[in-house]
Design a protein around this motif. Structure first.
Motif, PDB file in Angstrom:
ATOM      1  N   ARG A  12       0.837  -1.202   0.000  1.00 55.75           N
ATOM      2  CA  ARG A  12       0.000   0.000   0.000  1.00 55.75           C
ATOM      3  C   ARG A  12       0.869   1.248   0.000  1.00 55.75           C
ATOM      4  O   ARG A  12       0.564   2.236  -0.667  1.00 55.75           O
ATOM      5  CB  ARG A  12      -0.941   0.004   1.225  1.00 55.75           C
ATOM      6  CG  ARG A  12      -1.823   1.213   1.315  1.00 55.75           C
ATOM      7  CD  ARG A  12      -2.818   1.239   0.133  1.00 55.75           C
ATOM      8  NE  ARG A  12      -3.472   2.517   0.053  1.00 55.75           N
ATOM      9  CZ  ARG A  12      -3.160   3.501  -0.804  1.00 55.75           C
ATOM     10  NH1 ARG A  12      -2.209   3.322  -1.692  1.00 55.75           N
ATOM     11  NH2 ARG A  12      -3.813   4.629  -0.802  1.00 55.75           N
ATOM     12  N   THR A  13       1.991   1.215   0.717  1.00 52.94           N
ATOM     13  CA  THR A  13       2.921   2.349   0.740  1.00 52.94           C
ATOM     14  C   THR A  13       3.525   2.559  -0.647  1.00 52.94           C
ATOM     15  O   THR A  13       3.590   3.688  -1.142  1.00 52.94           O
ATOM     16  CB  THR A  13       4.020   2.120   1.791  1.00 52.94           C
ATOM     17  OG1 THR A  13       3.397   1.931   3.068  1.00 52.94           O
ATOM     18  CG2 THR A  13       4.964   3.300   1.872  1.00 52.94           C
ATOM     19  N   ALA A  14       3.946   1.478  -1.295  1.00 48.89           N
ATOM     20  CA  ALA A  14       4.514   1.579  -2.641  1.00 48.89           C
ATOM     21  C   ALA A  14       3.490   2.142  -3.628  1.00 48.89           C
ATOM     22  O   ALA A  14       3.826   2.983  -4.466  1.00 48.89           O
ATOM     23  CB  ALA A  14       5.013   0.213  -3.109  1.00 48.89           C
ATOM     24  N   GLU A  15       2.239   1.708  -3.524  1.00 56.70           N
ATOM     25  CA  GLU A  15       1.182   2.240  -4.396  1.00 56.70           C
ATOM     26  C   GLU A  15       1.037   3.746  -4.216  1.00 56.70           C
ATOM     27  O   GLU A  15       0.911   4.487  -5.192  1.00 56.70           O
ATOM     28  CB  GLU A  15      -0.160   1.572  -4.084  1.00 56.70           C
ATOM     29  CG  GLU A  15      -0.260   0.138  -4.512  1.00 56.70           C
ATOM     30  CD  GLU A  15      -1.513  -0.551  -3.963  1.00 56.70           C
ATOM     31  OE1 GLU A  15      -2.330   0.108  -3.266  1.00 56.70           O
ATOM     32  OE2 GLU A  15      -1.677  -1.764  -4.233  1.00 56.70           O
ATOM     33  N   ALA A  16       1.062   4.204  -2.972  1.00 57.46           N
ATOM     34  CA  ALA A  16       0.923   5.636  -2.706  1.00 57.46           C
ATOM     35  C   ALA A  16       2.105   6.431  -3.259  1.00 57.46           C
ATOM     36  O   ALA A  16       1.926   7.512  -3.822  1.00 57.46           O
ATOM     37  CB  ALA A  16       0.774   5.885  -1.202  1.00 57.46           C
ATOM     38  N   VAL A  17       3.303   5.886  -3.105  1.00 61.23           N
ATOM     39  CA  VAL A  17       4.505   6.557  -3.611  1.00 61.23           C
ATOM     40  C   VAL A  17       4.446   6.661  -5.130  1.00 61.23           C
ATOM     41  O   VAL A  17       4.687   7.736  -5.708  1.00 61.23           O
ATOM     42  CB  VAL A  17       5.783   5.827  -3.146  1.00 61.23           C
ATOM     43  CG1 VAL A  17       7.011   6.345  -3.872  1.00 61.23           C
ATOM     44  CG2 VAL A  17       5.940   5.968  -1.635  1.00 61.23           C
ATOM     45  N   LEU A  18       4.124   5.575  -5.797  1.00 62.68           N
ATOM     46  CA  LEU A  18       4.040   5.585  -7.259  1.00 62.68           C
ATOM     47  C   LEU A  18       2.940   6.531  -7.755  1.00 62.68           C
ATOM     48  O   LEU A  18       3.130   7.257  -8.728  1.00 62.68           O
ATOM     49  CB  LEU A  18       3.829   4.171  -7.793  1.00 62.68           C
ATOM     50  CG  LEU A  18       5.012   3.217  -7.576  1.00 62.68           C
ATOM     51  CD1 LEU A  18       4.611   1.787  -7.933  1.00 62.68           C
ATOM     52  CD2 LEU A  18       6.231   3.666  -8.377  1.00 62.68           C
ATOM     53  N   ALA A  19       1.798   6.541  -7.084  1.00 60.12           N
ATOM     54  CA  ALA A  19       0.691   7.425  -7.477  1.00 60.12           C
ATOM     55  C   ALA A  19       1.074   8.893  -7.351  1.00 60.12           C
ATOM     56  O   ALA A  19       0.568   9.735  -8.100  1.00 60.12           O
ATOM     57  CB  ALA A  19      -0.544   7.125  -6.634  1.00 60.12           C
ATOM     58  N   ALA A  20       1.982   9.204  -6.428  1.00 62.03           N
ATOM     59  CA  ALA A  20       2.415  10.588  -6.230  1.00 62.03           C
ATOM     60  C   ALA A  20       3.639  10.937  -7.087  1.00 62.03           C
ATOM     61  O   ALA A  20       4.201  12.022  -6.957  1.00 62.03           O
ATOM     62  CB  ALA A  20       2.725  10.819  -4.753  1.00 62.03           C
ATOM     63  N   GLY A  21       4.059  10.014  -7.957  1.00 65.86           N
ATOM     64  CA  GLY A  21       5.180  10.287  -8.853  1.00 65.86           C
ATOM     65  C   GLY A  21       6.543   9.954  -8.289  1.00 65.86           C
ATOM     66  O   GLY A  21       7.558  10.348  -8.863  1.00 65.86           O
ATOM     67  N   GLY A  22       6.587   9.214  -7.180  1.00 67.63           N
ATOM     68  CA  GLY A  22       7.860   8.817  -6.593  1.00 67.63           C
ATOM     69  C   GLY A  22       8.369   7.516  -7.177  1.00 67.63           C
ATOM     70  O   GLY A  22       7.736   6.899  -8.031  1.00 67.63           O
ATOM     71  N   ASP A  23       9.532   7.113  -6.696  1.00 69.36           N
ATOM     72  CA  ASP A  23      10.175   5.880  -7.142  1.00 69.36           C
ATOM     73  C   ASP A  23      10.199   4.871  -6.001  1.00 69.36           C
ATOM     74  O   ASP A  23      10.239   5.247  -4.830  1.00 69.36           O
ATOM     75  CB  ASP A  23      11.616   6.146  -7.580  1.00 69.36           C
ATOM     76  CG  ASP A  23      11.684   7.042  -8.802  1.00 69.36           C
ATOM     77  OD1 ASP A  23      10.872   6.867  -9.722  1.00 69.36           O
ATOM     78  OD2 ASP A  23      12.559   7.935  -8.816  1.00 69.36           O
ATOM     79  N   VAL A  24      10.224   3.590  -6.360  1.00 68.15           N
ATOM     80  CA  VAL A  24      10.303   2.506  -5.380  1.00 68.15           C
ATOM     81  C   VAL A  24      11.532   1.665  -5.698  1.00 68.15           C
ATOM     82  O   VAL A  24      11.691   1.215  -6.823  1.00 68.15           O
ATOM     83  CB  VAL A  24       9.030   1.621  -5.404  1.00 68.15           C
ATOM     84  CG1 VAL A  24       9.182   0.449  -4.454  1.00 68.15           C
ATOM     85  CG2 VAL A  24       7.794   2.449  -5.077  1.00 68.15           C
ATOM     86  N   GLU A  25      12.396   1.511  -4.690  1.00 74.12           N
ATOM     87  CA  GLU A  25      13.596   0.681  -4.815  1.00 74.12           C
ATOM     88  C   GLU A  25      13.415  -0.550  -3.930  1.00 74.12           C
ATOM     89  O   GLU A  25      13.226  -0.418  -2.714  1.00 74.12           O
ATOM     90  CB  GLU A  25      14.833   1.425  -4.313  1.00 74.12           C
ATOM     91  CG  GLU A  25      15.258   2.578  -5.164  1.00 74.12           C
ATOM     92  CD  GLU A  25      16.259   2.185  -6.226  1.00 74.12           C
ATOM     93  OE1 GLU A  25      16.853   1.085  -6.130  1.00 74.12           O
ATOM     94  OE2 GLU A  25      16.434   2.980  -7.142  1.00 74.12           O
ATOM     95  N   VAL A  26      13.472  -1.726  -4.513  1.00 77.49           N
ATOM     96  CA  VAL A  26      13.436  -2.965  -3.740  1.00 77.49           C
ATOM     97  C   VAL A  26      14.884  -3.311  -3.394  1.00 77.49           C
ATOM     98  O   VAL A  26      15.725  -3.426  -4.276  1.00 77.49           O
ATOM     99  CB  VAL A  26      12.768  -4.107  -4.538  1.00 77.49           C
ATOM    100  CG1 VAL A  26      12.833  -5.404  -3.753  1.00 77.49           C
ATOM    101  CG2 VAL A  26      11.332  -3.738  -4.880  1.00 77.49           C
ATOM    102  N   VAL A  27      15.146  -3.415  -2.098  1.00 76.63           N
ATOM    103  CA  VAL A  27      16.493  -3.649  -1.589  1.00 76.63           C
ATOM    104  C   VAL A  27      16.602  -5.101  -1.142  1.00 76.63           C
ATOM    105  O   VAL A  27      15.716  -5.612  -0.466  1.00 76.63           O
ATOM    106  CB  VAL A  27      16.781  -2.694  -0.408  1.00 76.63           C
ATOM    107  CG1 VAL A  27      18.146  -2.956   0.182  1.00 76.63           C
ATOM    108  CG2 VAL A  27      16.638  -1.244  -0.853  1.00 76.63           C
ATOM    109  N   HIS A  28      17.689  -5.738  -1.523  1.00 81.28           N
ATOM    110  CA  HIS A  28      17.878  -7.162  -1.217  1.00 81.28           C
ATOM    111  C   HIS A  28      18.670  -7.330   0.070  1.00 81.28           C
ATOM    112  O   HIS A  28      19.801  -6.866   0.158  1.00 81.28           O
ATOM    113  CB  HIS A  28      18.569  -7.855  -2.387  1.00 81.28           C
ATOM    114  CG  HIS A  28      17.745  -7.752  -3.635  1.00 81.28           C
ATOM    115  ND1 HIS A  28      17.840  -6.677  -4.488  1.00 81.28           N
ATOM    116  CD2 HIS A  28      16.773  -8.541  -4.122  1.00 81.28           C
ATOM    117  CE1 HIS A  28      16.968  -6.830  -5.471  1.00 81.28           C
ATOM    118  NE2 HIS A  28      16.304  -7.952  -5.267  1.00 81.28           N
TER     119      HIS A  28
END
Length: 116
Positions: A81-97
């Motif tokens: 849900r946090t990633a969806e909100a970030v993407l909807a606001a034009g932000g980027d999501v980095e998946v860290v291993h």
């Protein structure tokens, strides 16, 4: 490179700059449209809640009703849900291993556009 990015964001969060660390803090910033870049540990699963009307979401124990509108709340996957909100606001999501220092703060942190 991922570890360096995580350390940089966490140092910024500790200094009170344009970053936050921890699931609840990160979700709150995302809900305000403040997140420029979300860092989330690969495979992270955390329970959260969301307002059914879509006005608010968060981590931890769900409130009896939405603190904003008084409507019903439902469970959700907080990182998703946090990633969806970030993407909807034009932000980027980095998946860290993992393993990285991000694991020590609950698997989520973010660089911010503005202070929250």
């Amino acid at each position: 490179e991922e570890a360096r990015l995580v350390r940089s964001v966490l140092a910024e969060a500790i200094s009170g700059g344009l970053a936050v660390a921890g699931p609840e803090e990160t979700a709150a910033a995302a809900g305000q449209g403040a997140v420029a870049r979300l860092l989330v540990s690969d495979g992270l699963k955390l329970a959260g809640w969301r307002c059914r009307a879509g006005c608010l979401f968060g981590g931890g124990a769900p409130p009896p009703s939405c603190p904003t509108c008084g409507g019903e709340v439902a469970p959700c996957d907080l990182p998703a849900r946090t990633a969806e909100a970030v993407l909807a606001a034009g932000g980027d999501v980095e998946v860290v291993h993992p393993p990285t220092p991000l694991d020590e703060v609950g698997g989520m942190a973010a660089q911010l556009r503005f202070l929250v």
